[in-house]
Design a protein around this motif. Structure first.
Motif, PDB file in Angstrom:
ATOM      1  N   ARG A  15       0.826  -1.183   0.000  1.00  0.00           N
ATOM      2  CA  ARG A  15       0.000   0.000   0.000  1.00  0.00           C
ATOM      3  C   ARG A  15       0.873   1.250   0.000  1.00  0.00           C
ATOM      4  N   ALA A  23       0.764   3.845   1.882  1.00  0.00           N
ATOM      5  CA  ALA A  23       1.153   4.229   3.235  1.00  0.00           C
ATOM      6  C   ALA A  23       2.358   3.427   3.711  1.00  0.00           C
ATOM      7  N   ARG A  24       2.380   2.127   3.391  1.00  0.00           N
ATOM      8  CA  ARG A  24       3.514   1.297   3.788  1.00  0.00           C
ATOM      9  C   ARG A  24       4.786   1.700   3.036  1.00  0.00           C
ATOM     10  N   LEU A  69       5.479   4.702   1.937  1.00  0.00           N
ATOM     11  CA  LEU A  69       5.934   5.955   2.541  1.00  0.00           C
ATOM     12  C   LEU A  69       6.624   5.698   3.875  1.00  0.00           C
ATOM     13  N   LEU A  70       6.084   4.756   4.649  1.00  0.00           N
ATOM     14  CA  LEU A  70       6.700   4.426   5.933  1.00  0.00           C
ATOM     15  C   LEU A  70       8.097   3.856   5.734  1.00  0.00           C
ATOM     16  N   HIS A  71       8.242   2.936   4.780  1.00  0.00           N
ATOM     17  CA  HIS A  71       9.550   2.342   4.511  1.00  0.00           C
ATOM     18  C   HIS A  71      10.539   3.387   4.002  1.00  0.00           C
ATOM     19  N   PHE A 119      10.465   6.583   4.711  1.00  0.00           N
ATOM     20  CA  PHE A 119      10.812   7.420   5.865  1.00  0.00           C
ATOM     21  C   PHE A 119      11.831   6.727   6.766  1.00  0.00           C
ATOM     22  N   LEU A 120      11.615   5.435   7.028  1.00  0.00           N
ATOM     23  CA  LEU A 120      12.551   4.691   7.863  1.00  0.00           C
ATOM     24  C   LEU A 120      13.917   4.586   7.204  1.00  0.00           C
TER      25      LEU A 120
END
Length: 298
Positions: A17, A19-20, A22-24, A26-27
Protein backbone atom coordinates in the motif's frame (compact mmCIF):
# COMPACT_ATOMS: atom_id res chain seq x y z
CA UNK A 1 -11.36 -18.49 -14.56
CA UNK A 2 -11.50 -19.30 -10.89
CA UNK A 3 -7.73 -19.85 -10.74
CA UNK A 4 -7.09 -16.55 -12.54
CA UNK A 5 -9.40 -14.68 -10.20
CA UNK A 6 -7.70 -16.25 -7.20
CA UNK A 7 -4.21 -15.26 -8.44
CA UNK A 8 -5.36 -11.69 -9.14
CA UNK A 9 -6.88 -11.45 -5.67
CA UNK A 10 -3.66 -12.77 -4.13
CA UNK A 11 -1.60 -10.21 -6.06
CA UNK A 12 -3.84 -7.42 -4.80
CA UNK A 13 -3.39 -8.59 -1.23
CA UNK A 14 0.39 -8.77 -1.59
CA UNK A 15 0.77 -5.43 -3.37
CA UNK A 16 2.23 -2.86 -0.96
CA UNK A 17 0.00 0.00 0.00
CA UNK A 18 1.14 3.63 -0.52
CA UNK A 19 1.15 4.23 3.24
CA UNK A 20 3.51 1.30 3.79
CA UNK A 21 5.79 2.49 0.98
CA UNK A 22 5.93 5.96 2.54
CA UNK A 23 6.70 4.43 5.93
CA UNK A 24 9.55 2.34 4.51
CA UNK A 25 10.93 5.36 2.66
CA UNK A 26 10.81 7.42 5.87
CA UNK A 27 12.55 4.69 7.86
CA UNK A 28 15.23 4.37 5.18
CA UNK A 29 15.89 8.12 5.29
CA UNK A 30 16.11 8.09 9.09
CA UNK A 31 18.51 5.14 8.96
CA UNK A 32 20.70 6.92 6.43
CA UNK A 33 20.66 10.02 8.60
CA UNK A 34 21.92 8.03 11.59
CA UNK A 35 24.54 6.16 9.54
CA UNK A 36 25.86 9.20 7.65
CA UNK A 37 28.06 10.56 10.50
CA UNK A 38 29.56 7.11 11.12
CA UNK A 39 30.20 6.59 7.41
CA UNK A 40 31.83 10.03 7.15
CA UNK A 41 34.03 9.28 10.18
CA UNK A 42 35.19 5.98 8.64
CA UNK A 43 35.79 7.69 5.28
CA UNK A 44 37.80 10.52 6.88
CA UNK A 45 39.86 8.11 8.98
CA UNK A 46 41.11 6.40 5.81
CA UNK A 47 42.37 9.62 4.15
CA UNK A 48 45.44 11.76 4.92
CA UNK A 49 44.69 15.07 6.60
CA UNK A 50 46.47 17.19 3.99
CA UNK A 51 44.29 15.65 1.27
CA UNK A 52 41.02 16.49 3.03
CA UNK A 53 42.36 19.96 3.89
CA UNK A 54 42.96 20.63 0.20
CA UNK A 55 40.00 18.85 -1.41
CA UNK A 56 37.43 18.71 1.40
CA UNK A 57 35.92 15.74 3.21
CA UNK A 58 33.33 15.06 0.51
CA UNK A 59 35.83 14.77 -2.33
CA UNK A 60 36.98 11.57 -4.02
CA UNK A 61 40.03 10.01 -2.35
CA UNK A 62 43.48 9.95 -3.86
CA UNK A 63 44.95 7.78 -1.10
CA UNK A 64 43.36 5.32 1.36
CA UNK A 65 45.41 4.09 4.30
CA UNK A 66 45.03 2.45 7.72
CA UNK A 67 47.91 4.48 9.15
CA UNK A 68 45.66 6.59 11.36
CA UNK A 69 44.23 3.53 13.12
CA UNK A 70 47.68 2.35 14.20
CA UNK A 71 48.61 5.88 15.29
CA UNK A 72 45.37 6.32 17.26
CA UNK A 73 45.81 3.00 19.04
CA UNK A 74 49.40 3.84 19.97
CA UNK A 75 49.14 7.56 20.78
CA UNK A 76 45.91 7.35 22.81
CA UNK A 77 47.01 4.23 24.77
CA UNK A 78 43.62 2.71 24.04
CA UNK A 79 44.43 -0.71 25.55
CA UNK A 80 44.61 0.73 29.06
CA UNK A 81 41.50 2.87 28.66
CA UNK A 82 39.50 0.02 27.13
CA UNK A 83 40.20 -1.99 30.28
CA UNK A 84 39.07 0.94 32.45
CA UNK A 85 35.77 1.15 30.58
CA UNK A 86 35.18 -2.58 30.93
CA UNK A 87 35.90 -2.37 34.67
CA UNK A 88 33.06 0.15 34.90
CA UNK A 89 30.54 -1.09 32.31
CA UNK A 90 30.55 -4.87 32.90
CA UNK A 91 29.97 -4.81 36.71
CA UNK A 92 27.54 -1.91 36.25
CA UNK A 93 25.41 -3.84 33.75
CA UNK A 94 25.44 -7.04 35.84
CA UNK A 95 24.48 -5.24 39.06
CA UNK A 96 21.81 -3.16 37.34
CA UNK A 97 20.11 -6.14 35.71
CA UNK A 98 20.29 -8.23 38.89
CA UNK A 99 18.82 -5.54 41.15
CA UNK A 100 16.23 -4.44 38.60
CA UNK A 101 15.05 -7.98 37.88
CA UNK A 102 14.77 -8.78 41.58
CA UNK A 103 12.79 -5.59 42.29
CA UNK A 104 10.55 -6.25 39.26
CA UNK A 105 9.99 -9.81 40.50
CA UNK A 106 9.02 -8.52 43.95
CA UNK A 107 6.60 -5.98 42.47
CA UNK A 108 4.89 -8.35 40.04
CA UNK A 109 5.10 -11.77 41.75
CA UNK A 110 5.22 -11.23 45.50
CA UNK A 111 2.35 -8.74 45.21
CA UNK A 112 3.63 -6.16 47.64
CA UNK A 113 1.08 -3.82 49.15
CA UNK A 114 2.91 -0.78 47.79
CA UNK A 115 4.10 -2.44 44.58
CA UNK A 116 2.56 0.05 42.16
CA UNK A 117 3.77 3.17 44.04
CA UNK A 118 7.21 1.57 44.24
CA UNK A 119 7.22 1.04 40.48
CA UNK A 120 6.13 4.66 39.96
CA UNK A 121 8.94 5.80 42.27
CA UNK A 122 11.57 3.87 40.31
CA UNK A 123 10.19 5.20 37.03
CA UNK A 124 10.08 8.78 38.30
CA UNK A 125 13.77 8.57 39.14
CA UNK A 126 14.51 8.54 35.40
CA UNK A 127 12.89 11.97 35.05
CA UNK A 128 15.57 13.60 37.21
CA UNK A 129 18.24 15.30 35.07
CA UNK A 130 21.60 14.00 36.29
CA UNK A 131 23.30 17.37 35.76
CA UNK A 132 21.43 19.02 38.65
CA UNK A 133 23.00 16.69 41.24
CA UNK A 134 26.57 16.82 39.98
CA UNK A 135 27.80 19.19 42.69
CA UNK A 136 26.02 17.45 45.63
CA UNK A 137 27.31 14.06 44.44
CA UNK A 138 30.83 15.44 44.10
CA UNK A 139 30.78 16.69 47.69
CA UNK A 140 29.12 13.50 48.97
CA UNK A 141 31.58 11.16 47.27
CA UNK A 142 34.53 13.00 48.85
CA UNK A 143 33.03 12.34 52.30
CA UNK A 144 32.14 8.63 51.93
CA UNK A 145 35.11 6.59 53.26
CA UNK A 146 36.43 3.43 51.65
CA UNK A 147 39.28 1.13 52.73
CA UNK A 148 42.64 1.47 51.02
CA UNK A 149 42.11 -1.84 49.24
CA UNK A 150 39.11 -0.37 47.39
CA UNK A 151 40.21 3.20 46.74
CA UNK A 152 43.56 4.98 46.61
CA UNK A 153 41.90 8.20 47.76
CA UNK A 154 40.30 6.40 50.78
CA UNK A 155 36.94 7.81 49.66
CA UNK A 156 34.28 6.99 47.10
CA UNK A 157 35.65 9.84 44.98
CA UNK A 158 38.21 8.89 42.33
CA UNK A 159 37.31 5.20 42.43
CA UNK A 160 35.63 2.78 40.07
CA UNK A 161 33.16 1.92 42.82
CA UNK A 162 31.73 5.43 42.78
CA UNK A 163 31.21 5.55 39.02
CA UNK A 164 29.67 2.07 39.03
CA UNK A 165 27.35 3.03 41.89
CA UNK A 166 26.03 6.14 40.14
CA UNK A 167 25.41 4.21 36.91
CA UNK A 168 23.52 1.51 38.79
CA UNK A 169 21.48 4.11 40.68
CA UNK A 170 20.39 5.95 37.53
CA UNK A 171 19.78 2.95 35.29
CA UNK A 172 17.96 0.65 37.71
CA UNK A 173 14.69 2.59 37.48
CA UNK A 174 14.40 2.21 33.72
CA UNK A 175 15.24 -1.50 33.88
CA UNK A 176 12.69 -2.08 36.66
CA UNK A 177 10.01 -0.42 34.54
CA UNK A 178 10.79 -2.57 31.47
CA UNK A 179 11.19 -5.87 33.34
CA UNK A 180 8.11 -5.35 35.49
CA UNK A 181 5.96 -4.82 32.42
CA UNK A 182 7.42 -7.93 30.80
CA UNK A 183 7.01 -10.10 33.91
CA UNK A 184 3.33 -9.18 34.01
CA UNK A 185 2.92 -11.08 30.72
CA UNK A 186 4.23 -14.30 32.29
CA UNK A 187 1.24 -16.37 33.57
CA UNK A 188 0.92 -16.49 37.35
CA UNK A 189 0.16 -20.20 37.10
CA UNK A 190 3.86 -20.85 36.43
CA UNK A 191 5.02 -19.44 39.75
CA UNK A 192 2.04 -20.98 41.55
CA UNK A 193 3.02 -24.40 40.20
CA UNK A 194 6.59 -23.82 41.36
CA UNK A 195 5.32 -22.79 44.79
CA UNK A 196 3.23 -25.97 45.03
CA UNK A 197 6.37 -27.98 44.22
CA UNK A 198 8.08 -26.38 47.20
CA UNK A 199 10.13 -23.67 45.47
CA UNK A 200 10.87 -20.65 47.63
CA UNK A 201 11.03 -17.05 46.50
CA UNK A 202 14.65 -17.32 45.38
CA UNK A 203 14.06 -20.47 43.31
CA UNK A 204 10.96 -18.94 41.74
CA UNK A 205 13.03 -15.92 40.74
CA UNK A 206 16.25 -17.65 39.68
CA UNK A 207 14.98 -20.91 38.13
CA UNK A 208 11.52 -19.96 36.82
CA UNK A 209 11.10 -16.26 36.02
CA UNK A 210 14.63 -15.19 35.14
CA UNK A 211 15.11 -17.72 32.29
CA UNK A 212 11.81 -16.57 30.78
CA UNK A 213 13.07 -12.97 30.82
CA UNK A 214 16.16 -13.74 28.75
CA UNK A 215 15.06 -11.69 25.67
CA UNK A 216 14.24 -8.66 27.81
CA UNK A 217 17.50 -9.01 29.77
CA UNK A 218 19.51 -9.26 26.53
CA UNK A 219 17.87 -6.14 25.10
CA UNK A 220 18.43 -4.20 28.32
CA UNK A 221 21.97 -5.52 28.64
CA UNK A 222 22.81 -4.22 25.16
CA UNK A 223 21.35 -0.79 25.89
CA UNK A 224 22.90 -0.51 29.35
CA UNK A 225 26.35 -1.53 28.17
CA UNK A 226 26.17 1.08 25.41
CA UNK A 227 25.07 3.83 27.80
CA UNK A 228 27.63 3.03 30.50
CA UNK A 229 30.46 2.45 28.06
CA UNK A 230 29.81 5.75 26.25
CA UNK A 231 29.45 7.80 29.44
CA UNK A 232 31.86 10.68 29.88
CA UNK A 233 30.13 12.99 32.39
CA UNK A 234 30.34 10.92 35.57
CA UNK A 235 33.91 9.78 35.02
CA UNK A 236 34.92 13.39 34.40
CA UNK A 237 33.19 14.63 37.55
CA UNK A 238 33.87 11.76 39.96
CA UNK A 239 37.44 10.89 38.95
CA UNK A 240 40.66 12.90 39.02
CA UNK A 241 43.33 10.33 38.17
CA UNK A 242 43.92 10.29 34.42
CA UNK A 243 44.99 6.64 34.30
CA UNK A 244 41.58 5.59 35.68
CA UNK A 245 39.53 7.40 33.05
CA UNK A 246 37.33 5.40 30.61
CA UNK A 247 38.09 5.11 26.92
CA UNK A 248 35.81 8.03 25.99
CA UNK A 249 38.31 10.37 27.65
CA UNK A 250 41.23 8.83 25.74
CA UNK A 251 40.17 10.71 22.61
CA UNK A 252 41.39 13.89 24.29
CA UNK A 253 44.91 12.49 24.04
CA UNK A 254 44.62 12.80 20.27
CA UNK A 255 43.93 16.54 20.38
CA UNK A 256 46.98 18.76 20.06
CA UNK A 257 47.48 22.02 21.92
CA UNK A 258 47.59 24.14 18.77
CA UNK A 259 46.48 21.72 16.05
CA UNK A 260 44.06 18.79 15.86
CA UNK A 261 44.22 16.16 13.15
CA UNK A 262 40.52 15.38 12.80
CA UNK A 263 41.22 12.38 10.58
CA UNK A 264 43.29 10.86 13.38
CA UNK A 265 40.49 11.75 15.83
CA UNK A 266 37.96 10.06 13.54
CA UNK A 267 40.05 6.88 13.51
CA UNK A 268 40.16 6.91 17.30
CA UNK A 269 36.40 7.43 17.49
CA UNK A 270 35.78 4.46 15.19
CA UNK A 271 38.04 2.23 17.32
CA UNK A 272 36.29 3.36 20.51
CA UNK A 273 32.87 2.54 19.00
CA UNK A 274 33.84 -1.03 18.03
CA UNK A 275 33.06 -2.75 21.41
CA UNK A 276 29.47 -1.52 21.42
CA UNK A 277 29.04 -2.78 17.85
CA UNK A 278 30.47 -6.16 18.84
CA UNK A 279 28.04 -6.41 21.78
CA UNK A 280 25.10 -5.47 19.58
CA UNK A 281 25.89 -7.99 16.84
CA UNK A 282 26.58 -10.72 19.43
CA UNK A 283 23.18 -10.15 21.05
CA UNK A 284 21.35 -9.02 17.92
CA UNK A 285 18.81 -11.86 17.87
CA UNK A 286 17.95 -11.48 21.56
CA UNK A 287 17.92 -7.69 21.25
CA UNK A 288 15.38 -7.74 18.41
CA UNK A 289 13.31 -10.34 20.28
CA UNK A 290 13.30 -8.07 23.32
CA UNK A 291 12.19 -5.08 21.27
CA UNK A 292 9.29 -7.00 19.74
CA UNK A 293 7.95 -8.41 23.01
CA UNK A 294 4.21 -8.07 23.14
CA UNK A 295 3.89 -7.11 19.47
CA UNK A 296 1.88 -10.27 18.73
CA UNK A 297 -0.36 -12.65 20.60
CA UNK A 298 -0.80 -16.37 20.43
Amino acid sequence: MTAVATSVEGFRRQAPRPARLLLHAFLALVSLGWLAPLALAVYASLRPYHETAEDGYFSLPRTLTLHYYASAWRDAELTKYFLNSLLIAVPGVVLTLFLASFVAFAITRVRLRFGVPLLVLFTAGNLLPPQIIVVPLYELFKRVPLPASMSDSLTLYDSYWGVIAIHVAFQTGFCVFVLANYMRTVPYEITEAARVDGAGVWLQYWRVILPLCRPALAALGTLEFTWMYNDFLWALVLMSTGDKMPVTSALNNLRGQFFTDYNLLAAGAVIVALPTMVVFFALQRQFIAGLTLGSSKG
